[in-house]
Write a protein that holds these residues in place. Structure first.
Motif, short mmCIF file in Angstrom:
data_model
loop_
_atom_site.label_atom_id
_atom_site.label_comp_id
_atom_site.label_asym_id
_atom_site.label_seq_id
_atom_site.Cartn_x
_atom_site.Cartn_y
_atom_site.Cartn_z
N VAL A 153 0.83 -1.20 0.00
CA VAL A 153 0.00 0.00 0.00
C VAL A 153 0.87 1.26 0.00
CG1 VAL A 153 -1.74 1.32 1.28
CG2 VAL A 153 -1.90 -1.17 1.15
N GLY A 154 1.94 1.25 0.81
CA GLY A 154 2.83 2.40 0.87
C GLY A 154 3.48 2.70 -0.47
N SER A 155 3.89 1.65 -1.18
CA SER A 155 4.52 1.84 -2.50
C SER A 155 3.53 2.41 -3.50
CB SER A 155 5.06 0.50 -3.01
OG SER A 155 6.08 0.01 -2.15
N LEU A 156 2.27 1.94 -3.43
CA LEU A 156 1.24 2.46 -4.33
C LEU A 156 0.97 3.93 -4.05
CD1 LEU A 156 -0.91 2.03 -6.50
CD2 LEU A 156 -2.48 1.27 -4.69
N LEU A 157 0.89 4.30 -2.78
CA LEU A 157 0.66 5.70 -2.41
C LEU A 157 1.80 6.58 -2.92
CD1 LEU A 157 -0.64 5.26 1.26
CD2 LEU A 157 -1.97 5.98 -0.73
N MET A 158 3.03 6.09 -2.79
CA MET A 158 4.18 6.86 -3.26
C MET A 158 4.15 7.03 -4.77
SD MET A 158 7.40 5.71 -0.96
CE MET A 158 8.35 6.95 -1.80
N ALA A 159 3.78 5.96 -5.48
CA ALA A 159 3.72 6.03 -6.94
C ALA A 159 2.68 7.05 -7.39
CB ALA A 159 3.39 4.65 -7.51
N ILE A 160 1.55 7.10 -6.69
CA ILE A 160 0.52 8.09 -7.01
C ILE A 160 1.04 9.50 -6.76
CG2 ILE A 160 -1.75 8.99 -6.35
CD1 ILE A 160 -2.56 6.10 -5.69
N GLY A 161 1.66 9.70 -5.61
CA GLY A 161 2.17 11.02 -5.27
C GLY A 161 3.19 11.53 -6.25
N VAL A 162 4.14 10.66 -6.62
CA VAL A 162 5.22 11.06 -7.53
C VAL A 162 4.72 11.26 -8.96
CG1 VAL A 162 7.38 10.31 -8.61
CG2 VAL A 162 7.06 10.04 -6.15
N ASN A 163 4.04 10.24 -9.49
CA ASN A 163 3.69 10.25 -10.92
C ASN A 163 2.45 11.06 -11.26
OD1 ASN A 163 5.88 8.58 -11.65
ND2 ASN A 163 4.74 6.75 -11.10
N VAL A 164 1.47 11.08 -10.38
CA VAL A 164 0.24 11.81 -10.67
C VAL A 164 0.38 13.29 -10.38
CG1 VAL A 164 -2.21 12.06 -10.08
CG2 VAL A 164 -1.21 9.77 -10.24
N PHE A 165 1.07 13.64 -9.29
CA PHE A 165 1.06 15.03 -8.83
C PHE A 165 2.38 15.79 -8.98
CE2 PHE A 165 -2.26 12.85 -6.33
CZ PHE A 165 -3.36 13.57 -6.78
N LEU A 166 3.51 15.14 -8.73
CA LEU A 166 4.77 15.88 -8.70
C LEU A 166 5.42 16.06 -10.07
CD1 LEU A 166 6.47 14.49 -5.46
CD2 LEU A 166 4.92 16.44 -5.73
N ILE A 167 5.52 15.00 -10.83
CA ILE A 167 6.30 15.04 -12.08
C ILE A 167 5.71 15.99 -13.11
CG2 ILE A 167 6.89 13.67 -14.12
CD1 ILE A 167 7.73 11.42 -12.34
N ASN A 168 4.40 16.02 -13.23
CA ASN A 168 3.78 16.85 -14.27
C ASN A 168 4.04 18.34 -14.08
OD1 ASN A 168 2.78 14.68 -15.64
ND2 ASN A 168 0.73 14.77 -14.78
N HIS A 169 4.36 18.76 -12.87
CA HIS A 169 4.67 20.17 -12.61
C HIS A 169 6.15 20.37 -12.27
CE1 HIS A 169 0.49 21.46 -12.74
NE2 HIS A 169 0.16 20.44 -11.96
N GLU A 170 6.95 19.34 -12.49
CA GLU A 170 8.38 19.37 -12.18
C GLU A 170 8.64 19.85 -10.76
OE1 GLU A 170 11.01 21.20 -14.94
OE2 GLU A 170 10.66 19.69 -16.48
N LEU A 171 7.86 19.31 -9.84
CA LEU A 171 8.04 19.63 -8.43
C LEU A 171 9.11 18.73 -7.84
CD1 LEU A 171 4.28 19.95 -7.42
CD2 LEU A 171 5.92 21.81 -7.70
N LEU A 172 9.79 19.23 -6.83
CA LEU A 172 10.85 18.47 -6.18
C LEU A 172 10.37 17.93 -4.84
CD1 LEU A 172 13.86 20.91 -6.77
CD2 LEU A 172 13.23 18.90 -8.13
N ASP A 173 11.00 16.87 -4.43
CA ASP A 173 10.78 16.31 -3.10
C ASP A 173 12.15 16.07 -2.51
OD1 ASP A 173 9.60 15.21 -0.87
OD2 ASP A 173 9.38 13.21 -1.75
N GLY A 174 12.19 15.70 -1.26
CA GLY A 174 13.48 15.42 -0.63
C GLY A 174 13.79 13.93 -0.71
N GLY A 175 14.81 13.53 0.02
CA GLY A 175 15.17 12.12 0.09
C GLY A 175 15.73 11.58 -1.21
N THR A 176 15.86 10.27 -1.27
CA THR A 176 16.40 9.63 -2.46
C THR A 176 15.46 9.79 -3.64
OG1 THR A 176 17.31 7.98 -0.94
CG2 THR A 176 17.51 7.52 -3.28
N PHE A 177 14.16 9.77 -3.38
CA PHE A 177 13.21 9.98 -4.48
C PHE A 177 13.30 11.42 -4.98
CE2 PHE A 177 11.31 5.94 -3.45
CZ PHE A 177 10.77 5.53 -4.66
N GLY A 178 13.64 12.35 -4.12
CA GLY A 178 13.86 13.72 -4.55
C GLY A 178 15.07 13.81 -5.47
N LEU A 179 16.14 13.11 -5.11
CA LEU A 179 17.32 13.06 -5.97
C LEU A 179 16.98 12.36 -7.28
CD1 LEU A 179 20.01 12.06 -3.30
CD2 LEU A 179 19.71 14.29 -4.37
#
Length: 207
Positions: free
Chosen positions: A12-38
Protein backbone atom coordinates in the motif's frame (compact mmCIF):
# COMPACT_ATOMS: atom_id res chain seq x y z
CA UNK A 1 0.67 -11.81 11.65
CA UNK A 2 3.19 -8.97 11.85
CA UNK A 3 4.82 -10.19 8.63
CA UNK A 4 1.46 -9.96 6.88
CA UNK A 5 0.95 -6.42 8.21
CA UNK A 6 4.42 -5.41 7.04
CA UNK A 7 3.82 -6.87 3.59
CA UNK A 8 0.54 -4.99 3.27
CA UNK A 9 2.24 -1.80 4.47
CA UNK A 10 4.92 -2.15 1.77
CA UNK A 11 2.36 -2.80 -0.97
CA UNK A 12 0.00 0.00 0.00
CA UNK A 13 2.83 2.40 0.87
CA UNK A 14 4.52 1.84 -2.50
CA UNK A 15 1.24 2.46 -4.33
CA UNK A 16 0.66 5.70 -2.41
CA UNK A 17 4.18 6.86 -3.26
CA UNK A 18 3.72 6.03 -6.94
CA UNK A 19 0.52 8.09 -7.01
CA UNK A 20 2.17 11.02 -5.27
CA UNK A 21 5.22 11.06 -7.53
CA UNK A 22 3.69 10.25 -10.92
CA UNK A 23 0.24 11.81 -10.67
CA UNK A 24 1.06 15.03 -8.83
CA UNK A 25 4.77 15.88 -8.70
CA UNK A 26 6.30 15.04 -12.08
CA UNK A 27 3.78 16.85 -14.27
CA UNK A 28 4.67 20.17 -12.61
CA UNK A 29 8.38 19.37 -12.18
CA UNK A 30 8.04 19.63 -8.43
CA UNK A 31 10.85 18.47 -6.18
CA UNK A 32 10.78 16.31 -3.10
CA UNK A 33 13.48 15.42 -0.63
CA UNK A 34 15.17 12.12 0.09
CA UNK A 35 16.40 9.63 -2.46
CA UNK A 36 13.21 9.98 -4.48
CA UNK A 37 13.86 13.72 -4.55
CA UNK A 38 17.32 13.06 -5.97
CA UNK A 39 15.70 10.64 -8.40
CA UNK A 40 13.29 13.37 -9.52
CA UNK A 41 16.15 15.83 -10.02
CA UNK A 42 18.06 13.38 -12.23
CA UNK A 43 14.84 12.46 -14.04
CA UNK A 44 14.20 16.10 -14.95
CA UNK A 45 17.82 16.59 -16.03
CA UNK A 46 18.48 13.33 -17.89
CA UNK A 47 15.21 11.44 -18.29
CA UNK A 48 16.39 8.52 -16.17
CA UNK A 49 13.69 6.51 -14.41
CA UNK A 50 13.13 7.71 -10.86
CA UNK A 51 12.97 4.23 -9.32
CA UNK A 52 16.17 3.11 -11.04
CA UNK A 53 18.02 6.14 -9.68
CA UNK A 54 16.67 5.41 -6.18
CA UNK A 55 18.04 1.87 -6.30
CA UNK A 56 21.47 3.05 -7.44
CA UNK A 57 21.66 5.80 -4.80
CA UNK A 58 20.47 3.45 -2.06
CA UNK A 59 23.38 1.04 -2.45
CA UNK A 60 25.88 3.08 -0.33
CA UNK A 61 23.37 3.51 2.51
CA UNK A 62 22.47 -0.19 2.39
CA UNK A 63 26.16 -1.00 2.75
CA UNK A 64 26.32 1.35 5.73
CA UNK A 65 23.36 -0.45 7.29
CA UNK A 66 25.11 -3.79 6.69
CA UNK A 67 27.98 -2.73 8.94
CA UNK A 68 26.10 -0.74 11.59
CA UNK A 69 22.62 -2.22 11.88
CA UNK A 70 21.72 -5.13 9.64
CA UNK A 71 18.12 -5.22 10.88
CA UNK A 72 17.57 -1.89 9.11
CA UNK A 73 19.04 -3.39 5.94
CA UNK A 74 16.74 -6.40 6.06
CA UNK A 75 13.73 -4.22 6.84
CA UNK A 76 14.47 -1.72 4.06
CA UNK A 77 15.53 -3.66 1.02
CA UNK A 78 12.03 -4.95 0.23
CA UNK A 79 10.42 -1.53 0.65
CA UNK A 80 13.11 0.13 -1.45
CA UNK A 81 12.91 -2.37 -4.31
CA UNK A 82 9.12 -2.57 -4.42
CA UNK A 83 8.48 1.19 -4.15
CA UNK A 84 11.07 1.88 -6.87
CA UNK A 85 9.55 -0.79 -9.08
CA UNK A 86 6.03 0.54 -8.47
CA UNK A 87 6.99 4.14 -9.31
CA UNK A 88 8.63 3.13 -12.61
CA UNK A 89 5.95 0.59 -13.55
CA UNK A 90 3.11 3.09 -13.06
CA UNK A 91 4.93 6.05 -14.61
CA UNK A 92 2.99 6.30 -17.88
CA UNK A 93 -0.58 5.45 -16.72
CA UNK A 94 -0.34 7.56 -13.56
CA UNK A 95 1.24 10.49 -15.37
CA UNK A 96 -1.59 10.34 -17.91
CA UNK A 97 -4.02 10.39 -14.99
CA UNK A 98 -2.25 13.49 -13.71
CA UNK A 99 -2.83 15.26 -17.04
CA UNK A 100 -6.51 14.27 -16.94
CA UNK A 101 -6.96 15.57 -13.39
CA UNK A 102 -5.08 18.75 -14.38
CA UNK A 103 -4.61 19.96 -10.81
CA UNK A 104 -3.09 23.36 -10.14
CA UNK A 105 0.59 23.36 -9.10
CA UNK A 106 -0.15 24.21 -5.47
CA UNK A 107 -2.82 21.51 -5.17
CA UNK A 108 -0.43 19.02 -6.77
CA UNK A 109 2.32 20.04 -4.34
CA UNK A 110 0.04 19.41 -1.36
CA UNK A 111 -1.55 16.19 -2.61
CA UNK A 112 1.77 14.84 -3.86
CA UNK A 113 3.33 15.48 -0.46
CA UNK A 114 0.43 13.86 1.38
CA UNK A 115 0.50 10.73 -0.77
CA UNK A 116 4.29 10.33 -0.63
CA UNK A 117 4.35 11.04 3.12
CA UNK A 118 1.56 8.55 3.73
CA UNK A 119 3.47 5.87 1.84
CA UNK A 120 6.73 6.48 3.69
CA UNK A 121 5.03 6.86 7.08
CA UNK A 122 3.03 3.67 6.66
CA UNK A 123 6.18 1.68 5.94
CA UNK A 124 8.13 3.30 8.78
CA UNK A 125 5.30 2.39 11.14
CA UNK A 126 6.06 -1.26 10.44
CA UNK A 127 9.85 -0.82 10.70
CA UNK A 128 10.59 -0.75 7.01
CA UNK A 129 11.61 2.09 4.71
CA UNK A 130 12.35 2.93 1.07
CA UNK A 131 16.11 2.93 1.57
CA UNK A 132 18.44 5.77 0.63
CA UNK A 133 18.27 8.89 2.77
CA UNK A 134 15.10 7.62 4.47
CA UNK A 135 17.04 4.60 5.68
CA UNK A 136 19.86 6.93 6.72
CA UNK A 137 17.33 9.02 8.64
CA UNK A 138 15.94 5.90 10.26
CA UNK A 139 19.42 4.81 11.39
CA UNK A 140 20.25 8.27 12.77
CA UNK A 141 16.87 8.49 14.51
CA UNK A 142 17.43 5.08 16.10
CA UNK A 143 20.69 6.16 17.72
CA UNK A 144 19.55 9.71 18.50
CA UNK A 145 16.24 8.46 19.98
CA UNK A 146 14.11 10.88 17.95
CA UNK A 147 11.22 10.49 15.53
CA UNK A 148 12.60 9.36 12.14
CA UNK A 149 10.17 11.66 10.34
CA UNK A 150 11.95 14.71 11.76
CA UNK A 151 15.38 13.57 10.54
CA UNK A 152 13.98 12.79 7.10
CA UNK A 153 12.26 16.19 7.14
CA UNK A 154 15.61 18.01 7.54
CA UNK A 155 17.36 15.94 4.87
CA UNK A 156 14.49 16.61 2.47
CA UNK A 157 14.78 20.38 2.86
CA UNK A 158 18.51 20.28 2.14
CA UNK A 159 17.99 18.27 -1.07
CA UNK A 160 15.16 20.49 -2.30
CA UNK A 161 17.16 23.65 -1.58
CA UNK A 162 20.14 22.51 -3.65
CA UNK A 163 17.90 20.94 -6.30
CA UNK A 164 16.38 24.32 -7.05
CA UNK A 165 19.72 25.51 -8.43
CA UNK A 166 19.67 22.63 -10.93
CA UNK A 167 15.98 22.66 -11.89
CA UNK A 168 15.37 26.34 -12.59
CA UNK A 169 11.78 25.81 -13.79
CA UNK A 170 10.78 24.25 -10.49
CA UNK A 171 9.19 26.41 -7.79
CA UNK A 172 11.15 26.37 -4.54
CA UNK A 173 8.08 27.46 -2.57
CA UNK A 174 5.86 24.72 -3.99
CA UNK A 175 8.58 22.10 -3.47
CA UNK A 176 8.96 23.26 0.14
CA UNK A 177 5.21 22.85 0.57
CA UNK A 178 5.58 19.29 -0.70
CA UNK A 179 8.38 18.60 1.75
CA UNK A 180 6.35 20.00 4.65
CA UNK A 181 3.42 17.76 3.71
CA UNK A 182 5.70 14.73 3.33
CA UNK A 183 7.50 15.36 6.62
CA UNK A 184 4.34 16.06 8.62
CA UNK A 185 2.45 13.05 7.28
CA UNK A 186 5.46 10.78 7.71
CA UNK A 187 5.94 11.88 11.32
CA UNK A 188 2.28 11.40 12.21
CA UNK A 189 1.94 7.97 10.62
CA UNK A 190 5.28 6.64 11.92
CA UNK A 191 4.42 7.34 15.57
CA UNK A 192 3.65 4.12 17.41
CA UNK A 193 1.49 3.81 20.48
CA UNK A 194 3.10 2.67 23.74
CA UNK A 195 1.14 -0.56 23.47
CA UNK A 196 2.57 -1.32 20.03
CA UNK A 197 6.09 -0.50 21.22
CA UNK A 198 5.68 -2.85 24.18
CA UNK A 199 4.37 -5.63 21.95
CA UNK A 200 7.22 -5.14 19.49
CA UNK A 201 9.80 -5.23 22.30
CA UNK A 202 8.20 -8.35 23.79
CA UNK A 203 8.19 -9.99 20.36
CA UNK A 204 11.92 -9.29 19.93
CA UNK A 205 12.69 -10.71 23.39
CA UNK A 206 10.69 -13.87 22.72
CA UNK A 207 12.33 -14.23 19.32
Amino acid sequence: MRLIHKTIAILVGSLLMAIGVNVFLINHELLDGGTFGLGLILHYLTGLQVGLVVIMLSVPVLLLAWFYNRSFLYNSIHGMLFSSFMVDLSYHPFRALGFILNQSPIVSAILGGLFVGSGIGLMLRYDTSIGGTDLLGQILAHYAKVNPGMIIFLIDFIIVFFGKFLITDSSLLLSCITVVCVGTTTSLLSIKSKKNKYQTSAFKVIS
